[in-house]
Design a protein around this motif. Structure first.
Motif, mmCIF file in Angstrom:
data_model
loop_
_atom_site.group_PDB
_atom_site.id
_atom_site.type_symbol
_atom_site.label_atom_id
_atom_site.label_comp_id
_atom_site.label_asym_id
_atom_site.label_seq_id
_atom_site.Cartn_x
_atom_site.Cartn_y
_atom_site.Cartn_z
ATOM 1 N N ILE A 89 27.678 21.441 24.852
ATOM 2 C CA ILE A 89 26.276 21.070 24.994
ATOM 3 C C ILE A 89 25.664 20.848 23.620
ATOM 4 C CG2 ILE A 89 23.992 21.927 25.690
ATOM 5 C CD1 ILE A 89 25.412 23.426 27.972
ATOM 6 N N LEU A 90 24.923 19.749 23.487
ATOM 7 C CA LEU A 90 24.148 19.490 22.286
ATOM 8 C C LEU A 90 22.679 19.669 22.629
ATOM 9 C CD1 LEU A 90 23.812 18.497 19.352
ATOM 10 C CD2 LEU A 90 23.716 16.155 20.273
ATOM 11 N N LEU A 91 22.033 20.634 21.988
ATOM 12 C CA LEU A 91 20.606 20.870 22.183
ATOM 13 C C LEU A 91 19.837 20.025 21.171
ATOM 14 C CD1 LEU A 91 20.571 24.752 22.676
ATOM 15 C CD2 LEU A 91 20.362 23.000 24.452
ATOM 16 N N LYS A 92 19.172 19.000 21.664
ATOM 17 C CA LYS A 92 18.323 18.165 20.809
ATOM 18 C C LYS A 92 16.944 18.798 20.785
ATOM 19 C CE LYS A 92 20.849 13.862 21.615
ATOM 20 N NZ LYS A 92 20.756 12.441 22.055
ATOM 21 N N THR A 93 16.559 19.298 19.627
ATOM 22 C CA THR A 93 15.433 20.227 19.545
ATOM 23 C C THR A 93 14.349 19.762 18.582
ATOM 24 O OG1 THR A 93 17.074 22.001 19.899
ATOM 25 C CG2 THR A 93 14.854 22.662 19.248
ATOM 26 N N PRO A 94 13.283 19.121 19.095
ATOM 27 C CA PRO A 94 12.117 18.880 18.246
ATOM 28 C C PRO A 94 11.414 20.197 17.949
ATOM 29 C CG PRO A 94 11.654 18.215 20.499
ATOM 30 C CD PRO A 94 13.101 18.593 20.454
ATOM 31 N N VAL A 143 13.804 15.469 26.159
ATOM 32 C CA VAL A 143 14.719 16.220 25.306
ATOM 33 C C VAL A 143 15.143 17.454 26.094
ATOM 34 C CG1 VAL A 143 13.769 15.431 23.098
ATOM 35 C CG2 VAL A 143 12.780 17.446 24.209
ATOM 36 N N ASN A 144 16.244 18.066 25.700
ATOM 37 C CA ASN A 144 16.695 19.214 26.499
ATOM 38 C C ASN A 144 16.305 20.562 25.906
ATOM 39 O OD1 ASN A 144 18.492 19.303 24.368
ATOM 40 N ND2 ASN A 144 20.333 18.929 25.615
ATOM 41 N N SER A 145 15.605 20.558 24.765
ATOM 42 C CA SER A 145 15.109 21.823 24.223
ATOM 43 C C SER A 145 14.005 21.523 23.209
ATOM 44 C CB SER A 145 16.231 22.633 23.560
ATOM 45 O OG SER A 145 16.788 21.926 22.471
ATOM 46 N N GLY A 146 13.251 22.574 22.845
ATOM 47 C CA GLY A 146 12.187 22.421 21.867
ATOM 48 C C GLY A 146 11.767 23.775 21.340
ATOM 49 N N TYR A 147 11.164 23.769 20.161
ATOM 50 C CA TYR A 147 10.753 25.012 19.496
ATOM 51 C C TYR A 147 9.290 24.895 19.093
ATOM 52 C CZ TYR A 147 10.654 28.658 15.840
ATOM 53 O OH TYR A 147 10.345 29.748 15.064
ATOM 54 N N ALA A 148 8.481 25.820 19.584
ATOM 55 C CA ALA A 148 7.045 25.788 19.302
ATOM 56 C C ALA A 148 6.483 27.192 19.502
ATOM 57 C CB ALA A 148 6.346 24.768 20.209
ATOM 58 N N LEU A 183 11.749 29.263 22.169
ATOM 59 C CA LEU A 183 12.724 28.217 22.404
ATOM 60 C C LEU A 183 12.628 27.850 23.873
ATOM 61 C CD1 LEU A 183 15.114 26.447 21.491
ATOM 62 C CD2 LEU A 183 16.635 28.335 22.111
ATOM 63 N N LEU A 184 12.306 26.605 24.142
ATOM 64 C CA LEU A 184 12.243 26.089 25.506
ATOM 65 C C LEU A 184 13.503 25.271 25.771
ATOM 66 C CD1 LEU A 184 8.539 24.825 25.522
ATOM 67 C CD2 LEU A 184 9.405 26.888 26.642
ATOM 68 N N ILE A 185 14.143 25.521 26.903
ATOM 69 C CA ILE A 185 15.339 24.773 27.288
ATOM 70 C C ILE A 185 15.104 24.189 28.678
ATOM 71 C CG2 ILE A 185 17.811 24.887 27.765
ATOM 72 C CD1 ILE A 185 18.018 27.170 25.791
ATOM 73 N N ASN A 186 15.370 22.909 28.826
ATOM 74 C CA ASN A 186 15.253 22.284 30.139
ATOM 75 C C ASN A 186 16.128 23.038 31.141
ATOM 76 O OD1 ASN A 186 16.556 20.170 32.155
ATOM 77 N ND2 ASN A 186 14.502 19.414 31.613
#
Length: 355
Positions: free
Chosen positions: A29-34, A88-93, A246-249
């Motif tokens: 799995i590749l987490l593409k994370t804005p 996207v499948n993940s994000g950080y905020a 960390l938010l993950i779809n």
């Protein structure tokens, strides 16, 4: 680095042979994370970079993370929607960014006069915090798995161009302010806006805003606030600690096997340790440097601190009446804090004895 070795060892709770078998069986799995904060900002953006550097090792090579700096793929304020919809499948905020859609989200970010980092983590991990955190997103119809993945200690509570000695000094100011603390300032006659960190210096320089809070001294130093405004106020009554997520779809999360999910969760817990330790290590030197640059470090007087607190309680009454889930989270957190207070009052030295 000794800390790195310890963190990796903590995350790798399974045997080497088990990891090898998982690496063969699990889908990669590749987490593409804005991310919402530049990865160059210490304790604010650096934790997710540290996470990205280690998740591959802790997952046995089955998970990688690619970070996208703020605005490069998704604007910070759009991260939740982007992850939920699968853009996207993940994000950080930080959850406080979503309070316009989810009023209770601010309670999972930073609480005025609220818990310090240790107490906050205790509620999240051993109280009902994490359960309520996920419930909020589920009730809101967001297709995300949420994980606390960094935490910092108090921020400063404002950079001002002139001293603020009495309530009248706040009247008519335009100020960048975050989260629930902004509601307090608005009730005190301050016009507030939320600006990304990278836009604050320009807004101060042009006079679009009169004052700003953003983060801790070491972070504010990187953004150069001291070049324009010289009065920096403490304590950070509005953010005694701040949690980052960390938010993950959920579709991506559900495709992970048990060992991958465990690696994601445990590496986030290790990153919580990394972030608080990094932040605590550098603030005093940043404050010393600020003084050398002509900054006057001030502590709010009793009148102003009392005013902030009583106004905050008014905000609480309004928000608990307006939103049932905000009220549910607030009551749970408050009950936990009442119990914690017995421990806190007896276990820790009073500040005046810590010389």
């Amino acid at each position: 680095m000794k800390f790195t070795k310890i963190a990796i060892a903590t995350a790798l709770t399974l045997s080497a042979s088990g990891i090898a078998l998982t690496a063969q069986a699990a889908d990669k799995i590749l987490l593409k994370t804005p991310i919402a904060f530049g990865s160059h900002l210490p304790a604010l953006g650096t934790p997710i970079k540290w996470y990205a550097d280690h998740i591959t090792k802790t997952s046995g090579g089955t998970i990688k993370m690619k970070i996208y700096e703020p605005g490069k793929l998704v604007n910070p304020t759009e991260i939740l929607d982007a992850v939920s919809t699968g853009k996207v499948n993940s994000g950080y905020a930080t959850a406080g960014y979503w309070q316009g859609k989810l009023p209770a989200s601010a309670l999972f970010s930073a609480v005025p006069f609220g818990p310090e980092a240790g107490e906050y983590m205790a509620w999240l991990y051993f109280g009902n915090g994490l359960k309520l955190y996920q419930e909020m997103y589920d009730q809101g119809g967001y297709n995300v798995k949420v994980l606390p993945c960094a935490i910092i200690s108090p921020e400063t509570s404002g950079w001002f161009k002139k001293p603020i000695e009495k309530p009248e000094d706040l009247q008519g100011l335009n100020m960048r302010f975050f989260g629930l603390g902004a509601s307090v300032m608005e009730k005190l006659g301050v016009g507030t806006v939320q600006l990304p960190g990278g836009e604050i210096f320009g807004a101060l320089e042009k006079g679009a805003i009169d004052a700003s809070e953003f983060s801790q001294p070491a972070i504010d130093e990187r953004l150069g606030f001291h070049k324009i405004v010289k009065y920096n106020y403490f304590p950070g009554w509005h953010q005694q600690s701040t949690v980052f997520e960390l938010l993950i779809n959920k579709d991506t999360w559900n495709k992970m096997d048990d060992m991958q999910q465990a690696a994601v969760e445990t590496t986030c817990m290790a990153t919580m340790t990394y972030s608080i330790a990094e932040g605590e290590s550098m603030q005093y030197s940043a404050m010393q440097k600020a003084k050398e640059n002509g900054v006057e470090i001030r502590y709010w007087n009793d009148e102003m601190l009392g005013l902030f607190e009583t106004t905050w309680l008014e905000v609480v009454d309004e928000k608990t009446s307006a939103d049932p889930f905000f009220n549910k989270v607030w009551q749970d957190l408050s009950q936990f804090r009442k119990g914690y207070a017995l421990w806190e009052a007896n276990a820790f030295l009073p500040r005046e004895t810590q010389k």
